[in-house]
Design an enzyme around this catalytic site. Structure first.
Site, PDB file in Angstrom:
ATOM      1  N   HIS A 143      33.540  42.330  36.745  1.00 48.67           N
ATOM      2  CA  HIS A 143      33.099  43.733  36.736  1.00 48.67           C
ATOM      3  C   HIS A 143      32.203  43.945  35.521  1.00 48.67           C
ATOM      4  O   HIS A 143      32.676  43.968  34.395  1.00 48.67           O
ATOM      5  CB  HIS A 143      34.312  44.665  36.698  1.00 48.67           C
TER       6      HIS A 143
ATOM      7  N   ASP B 117      29.891  46.264  33.602  1.00 44.85           N
ATOM      8  CA  ASP B 117      29.377  47.602  33.329  1.00 44.85           C
ATOM      9  C   ASP B 117      27.941  47.553  32.810  1.00 44.85           C
ATOM     10  O   ASP B 117      27.644  46.796  31.888  1.00 44.85           O
ATOM     11  CB  ASP B 117      30.253  48.297  32.280  1.00 44.85           C
TER      12      ASP B 117
ATOM     13  N   ASP C 168      35.716  50.626  39.983  1.00 51.59           N
ATOM     14  CA  ASP C 168      36.045  51.250  38.695  1.00 51.59           C
ATOM     15  C   ASP C 168      35.787  52.756  38.568  1.00 51.59           C
ATOM     16  O   ASP C 168      36.412  53.403  37.736  1.00 51.59           O
ATOM     17  CB  ASP C 168      35.338  50.495  37.555  1.00 51.59           C
TER      18      ASP C 168
ATOM     19  N   HIS D 212      28.826  54.284  35.991  1.00 46.31           N
ATOM     20  CA  HIS D 212      30.042  55.067  35.753  1.00 46.31           C
ATOM     21  C   HIS D 212      30.499  55.110  34.295  1.00 46.31           C
ATOM     22  O   HIS D 212      31.571  55.657  34.017  1.00 46.31           O
ATOM     23  CB  HIS D 212      31.178  54.590  36.680  1.00 46.31           C
TER      24      HIS D 212
HETATM   25 ZN   LIG Z   1      33.391  49.844  34.771  1.00 37.48          ZN
END
Ligand SMILES: [Zn+2]
Ligand SMILES: *[C@@H]1O[C@H](CO)[C@@H](O)[C@H](O)[C@H]1NC(C)=O
Ligand SMILES: *[C@@H]1O[C@H](CO)[C@@H](O)[C@H](O)[C@H]1NC(C)=O
Length: 993
Positions: free
Chosen positions: A53, A55, A177, A423
């Protein structure tokens, strides 16, 4: 060799790679399904999905994450993940991987040698790497607007198609997420042709209920306006590998598997036994004999072998199992297996997954508002992007730029606005220095776009008899909100306004000027304006801020421009100064349509129209943040308000700031009255100043509340025990009893909300936060029997609620003094120019009949798509009015629908932009839901062929929502007539003659 042979060769190279690694590519099957493992109907099939994941900014800035800078903050370099995973996939043909965020994929791909690109592509073609999600980022679902969600997917998926072809087209929404999930996002996935959505963050109460009834997987009816809107949705228990089976060197400390029976530490049988237990306890929540474990986590797989080697052994350990079939898989293989299992699923008919709470006290509702100025800047960036895309499309039509050059002009802004949707970007849950970096990225992208805009606009506007290029030195004044604009402070300046809407738009020109006397000249000669002395800003900004603002309004044609020349003619001051209101003085704001009276004593605004009288009142109030020091019975409580979480002090109601020492004492009201306008200026305490305006635009009427809040420092704010403060604006109305209220879903569908609806939990102990919902564009209360409705339209995302009948409140600014333990490890105390940050924004109040949301819909669209004002210093020699008039038109119309009147009010051009080669992307939308307005909710048709005359469309082909798949035959017929029903969006690839 001709081209076809060369292309053929590439494909066969990819095939050779694929075959070398164990797969014969069967072109007939969807690529993602080519490498699915066998499913056993008599076993529990355990799909292990390796993933990382990543970001797009959070604790570190985007490029720091990619390259691996600031390892002290987080030991992460995304580039290593790509390298490491590719090698690991070569080592064992069974291994699988999924790739999600296209922002990073693209950064990596561009710099790779051909062999490595071929290798990656071969894995995608053989189904061993599945591209899922595929947007530029994994966007937030609460604070984002549908237009930007669609655009960030369009751009991400476009790059995937350009690089990986058909096999790179994702079919899985991977939203593991984001902090709660919206119905509009589900609807967008459905319209983009996705097969399923996976997510993890839903209310604990909802999760528990769904577990009990095997409803973690369900069909989500994502839109009431469409016949077929159901999409398979799977709520996973988390996106980390199960504890004790988490091997990455980041955030994991499970024992590795020792599979050497000779070794003293041999632990394979024990590990297998434990994993079997995990499987059994999880399996009971699911209806089919398939379950899925996401084997990864944040930024994992930088040293991919650590994960893969151990998962290899785990799988091997189950090889002879009669009960369990454990294997590497991908989300598409999982969905396919679930489909084949013929189970029936329940249908979620309405609503969404907000607010997201982890338990009775931790409601992730603060981020709807956190970093209010960044949220507004994102809207500004998107607005400029839409306008710049249009203008570059027109430039492409006129050959002012060519082919890829037109796209290149807007590329960095496309990407910057897409990045903002992440996000941890628009949500305000990034570290402060990362927030600065997002602003820097956006500003630099806006400036990039402006490099070509002077030439584009100059040449669009130039008179027919001018042959050479006309370039105007245009720029955007990004600080007009604090009355800073160097260009309009000159003795002569040029103002160009482009309206991206395909219909006439009223634009309020408000620019800082010097104290003096001016003329403003437009296409038809002088234009009326007023010079007013505006309210004071509470901070001394390090810029030349003017006290005087020029205020004028004009109507800008559909996707067209108007040009104005502003010239100072003398130094004699002519600005109107505000006057203090006398005691009990009433001010009338209305016109003959509506009678509006403001009573400064009570702060009440009485609006009389169509026999109805609304007595509305607005107050600024604050909640005191819980700072987590034992407010809960039993204590040990460390649940605080922070960037993510909203948690007012237990049981405390909002405090009216006028009733505190820091409010009432300094409150005052003034007004400014010119020939054409009245403004009321209210000062509340030491940190809020607000201007009220009554505005009529065509058929729209509304009140604008233009507020400036901050700085929330120790001199202005006095909260008990050094706790944080969270400012709300509360609107109340006398005659609307409202059990339900309505908030928008990403600016599009409206969702009905019920106050204190603790469907799963009868006594929530967070009476405020548990009733808070994201408001991206508007919040409404209504009383259908009395046919009355009140709405507030916002200019950015905010948290909002209706805690009592007849009330709407919006959380507009926050300063919280504790970290809320979600990984940020920072307080939300934004600084700017050496002081706590000040935020300025607008609420637009609408009172109307409950039968129609006409004003709300149109106003929200207008605010999302405002005219773009560009300015130029016109003191140069060849910039005097006469010279300019001999060179350029002062008015130009791009959209020629309905004899230049533009499209009907319910129809919008959501995108018109340059696309690949000789093509353009055109996206139309119906902006009303069914039953929102008798007239405007109807189906609407438009003939497209001559929409942008004199350029005539030559071909038009329909695409899926994200423009990465052709979905229908070319549209034919004389004038390319297309029809749209309520909420429908249609995307076309067009060429012109
Ligand atoms: Zn995230
Ligand atoms: C599902 O239904 C199809 C068609 O009725 C049938 O062929 C298949 O065997 C069924 N699968 C399972 C796992 O029951
Ligand atoms: C995807 O890319 C290919 C190759 O460039 C192109 O031919 C095709 O039209 C693209 N698909 C879409 C939907 O744009």
């Amino acid at each position: 060799m001709n081209l076809i042979v060369i292309l053929g060769l590439f494909t066969s190279i990819a095939n050779i790679f694929a075959e070398k690694f164990g797969f014969r590519v069967d072109k007939s099957e969807s690529c993602a399904l080519r490498a699915c493992n066998k499913i056993y109907s008599n076993k529990i099939n355990v799909h292990l999905i390796p993933h990382s994941h990543d970001d797009v900014g959070w604790l570190k800035a985007v490029d720091e994450y990619y390259y691996g800078l600031h390892e002290d903050v987080q030991n992460v370099g995304i580039q290593y993940i790509f390298e490491s995973v590719l090698q690991a996939l070569k080592h064992n043909v069974d291994r699988r991987y999924i790739q999600v965020e296209t922002a990073y994929f693209w950064k990596w791909w561009q710099k790779q040698p051909q062999e490595k690109k071929d290798l990656f592509k071969s894995f995608v073609e053989s189904g061993r790497i599945e591209m899922v999600g595929g947007g530029w980022t994994m966007n937030d679902e609460a604070c984002t607007n549908y237009q930007s969600i669609i655009n960030q997917f369009t751009w991400g998926l476009r790059l995937l198609n350009d690089t990986l072809g058909d096999c790179g087209r994702p079919k899985i929404g991977w939203q593991i997420d984001p902090f709660g999930h919206s119905r509009e996002q589900a609807s967008i996935f459905k319209q983009m042709g996705y097969d399923a959505i996976f997510f993890t963050r839903l209310s604990i109460d909802d999760r528990n209920r769904r577990k009990a009834t095997q409803d973690l997987e369900f069909m989500w009816k994502s839109n009431d306006n469409f016949k077929d809107s159901e999409i398979f949705t799977s709520a996973m228990d988390g996106y980390y590998a199960p504890s004790d089976f988490c091997w990455d060197y980041l955030q994991c400390d499970s024992d590795a598997i020792n599979d050497d029976p000779e070794s003293f530490d041999y632990n394979l049988p024990k590990k297998i036994e434990e994993f079997a237990k995990r499987i059994d306890s999880y399996k009971k929540y699911f209806r089919t004999n398939n379950i899925l474990f996401a084997m990864g986590g944040d930024f994992q797989y930088q040293a991919a072998e650590i994960n893969f080697l151990n998962i290899d052994k785990l799988i091997k350990g189950f090889e002879s199992s009669k009960k369990y079939n454990v294997f590497y898989s991908t989300p598409s293989c999982y969905v396919n297996a679930v489909k084949k299992a013929n189970a029936t699923f329940s249908v979620k008919e309405s609503g969404d997954f907000f607010p997201y709470n982890e338990n009775d006290h931790v409601y992730w509702a603060g981020y709807y508002t956190s970093r209010s100025t960044l949220k507004r800047y994102e809207r500004v960036g998107n607005n400029i992007l839409q306008a710049a895309q249009n203008l570059n499309a027109f430039a492409k039509l006129r050959k002012i730029c060519n082919g890829s050059e037109c796209e290149e002009n807007i590329r960095s802004l496309r990407e910057a606005v897409s990045t903002m949707q992440h996000h941890d970007a628009i949500t305000g849950t990034e570290k402060e220095r990362v927030a600065y970096d997002y602003s820097r990225i956006l500003t630099s992208a806006i400036r990039d776009t402006e490099k070509s805009i002077g030439k584009t606009i100059g040449n669009i506007l130039k008179l027919d008899n001018i042959t050479e290029d006309v370039t105007l030195p245009l720029t955007t004044c990004l600080l007009t909100n604090i009355s800073v604009c160097d260009q309009t402070m000159k003795d002569r300046s040029l103002i160009v306004i482009y309206n991206p809407l395909p219909k006439y738009a009223t634009y309020y020109i408000r620019v800082p000027v010097q104290n003096g006397t001016y003329t403003l000249t437009g296409i038809y000669g002088p234009i009326n304006f007023e010079l007013i002395q505006h309210m004071n800003y509470p901070v001394d900004y390090p810029f030349d801020s003017s006290d005087i603002e020029l205020s004028a309004s004009d109507s800008i044609p559909p996707m067209g421009m108007k040009v104005y020349y502003l010239q100072k003619i003398s130094n004699t001051s002519s600005a109107i100064e505000p006057t203090f209101l006398k005691e009990n003085e009433l001010i009338h704001l209305g016109n003959n349509k509506s009678k509006i009276t403001f009573d400064s004593k009570t702060n009440e605004l009485t609006i009389r129209k169509n026999q109805n009288e609304f007595q509305t009142k607005q107050k600024f109030m604050y909640y005191v943040s819980n700072n987590g020091t034992g407010d809960l019975p039993g204590s040990g409580d460390n649940i605080t308000s922070g960037a993510y979480v909203f948690r007012p002090v237990n049981g405390s109601a909002a405090v009216n700031i006028e009733e505190t020492g820091f409010g009432g004492l300094d409150s005052k009201v003034m007004y400014t009255k010119g020939d054409t306008m009245v403004e009321i200026i209210q000062q509340f305490g030491k940190y809020i100043v607000q201007t009220l305006r009554y505005i009529v635009e065509g058929e729209l009427e509304y009140i604008e509340y233009d507020w400036v809040v901050g700085p929330l420092n120790n001199k202005t704010v006095d909260t008990p025990n050094n706790k944080g403060i969270e400012i709300i604006a509360r609107y109340s109305v006398n005659n609307i009893k409202s059990d339900y209220f309505y908030t928008d879903s990403n600016g599009r569908q409206m969702i009905q909300r019920e106050r204190n609806n603790y469907a799963y939990n009868n006594d929530s102990i967070e009476p405020v936060a548990s009733n808070y919902y994201p408001v991206t564009s508007r919040i409404t209360i209504k009383n259908s029997t009395k046919d009355l409705q009140m709405s507030v339209v916002t200019d950015r995302s905010q948290g909002g609620s209706s805690l009592k009948d007849g009330e709407i409140e919006l959380l507009i600014h926050r300063r919280t003094l504790r970290d809320d333990h979600k990984g940020l490890e920072e307080t939300l105390e934004e600084m700017e120019y050496g002081e706590y940050i000040v935020t300025r924004g607008s609420h637009y109040l609408i009172t109307s009949s409950a039968a129609s949301s006409r004003t709300e819909r149109i106003l929200a669209l207008n605010k999302m798509t405002q005219p773009w004002m560009l300015v130029a210093d016109a003191t140069g020699e060849d910039m005097d009015l006469d010279t300019l008039k001999a060179k350029i038109n002062f008015k130009w119309i791009g959209c020629k629908a309905n004899g230049e009147q533009g499209l009907p009010p319910n129809l919008n051009v959501l995108n018109f932009e340059p696309w690949k080669d000789d093509t353009f992307l055109l996206r139309l939308e119906h902006i009303f839901e069914q039953n929102e307005d008798k007239e405007y909710s109807k189906e609407v048709s438009v003939e497209l062929k001559h929409l942008f005359d004199p350029f005539v469309m030559n071909s038009i082909q329909e695409l899926s929502l994200a423009a990465n798949e052709f979905i229908r035959e070319r549209i034919t017929g004389d004038n390319y007539k297309v029809t749209l029903g309520p909420m429908e969006i249609r995307t076309f690839l067009v060429t012109f003659k």
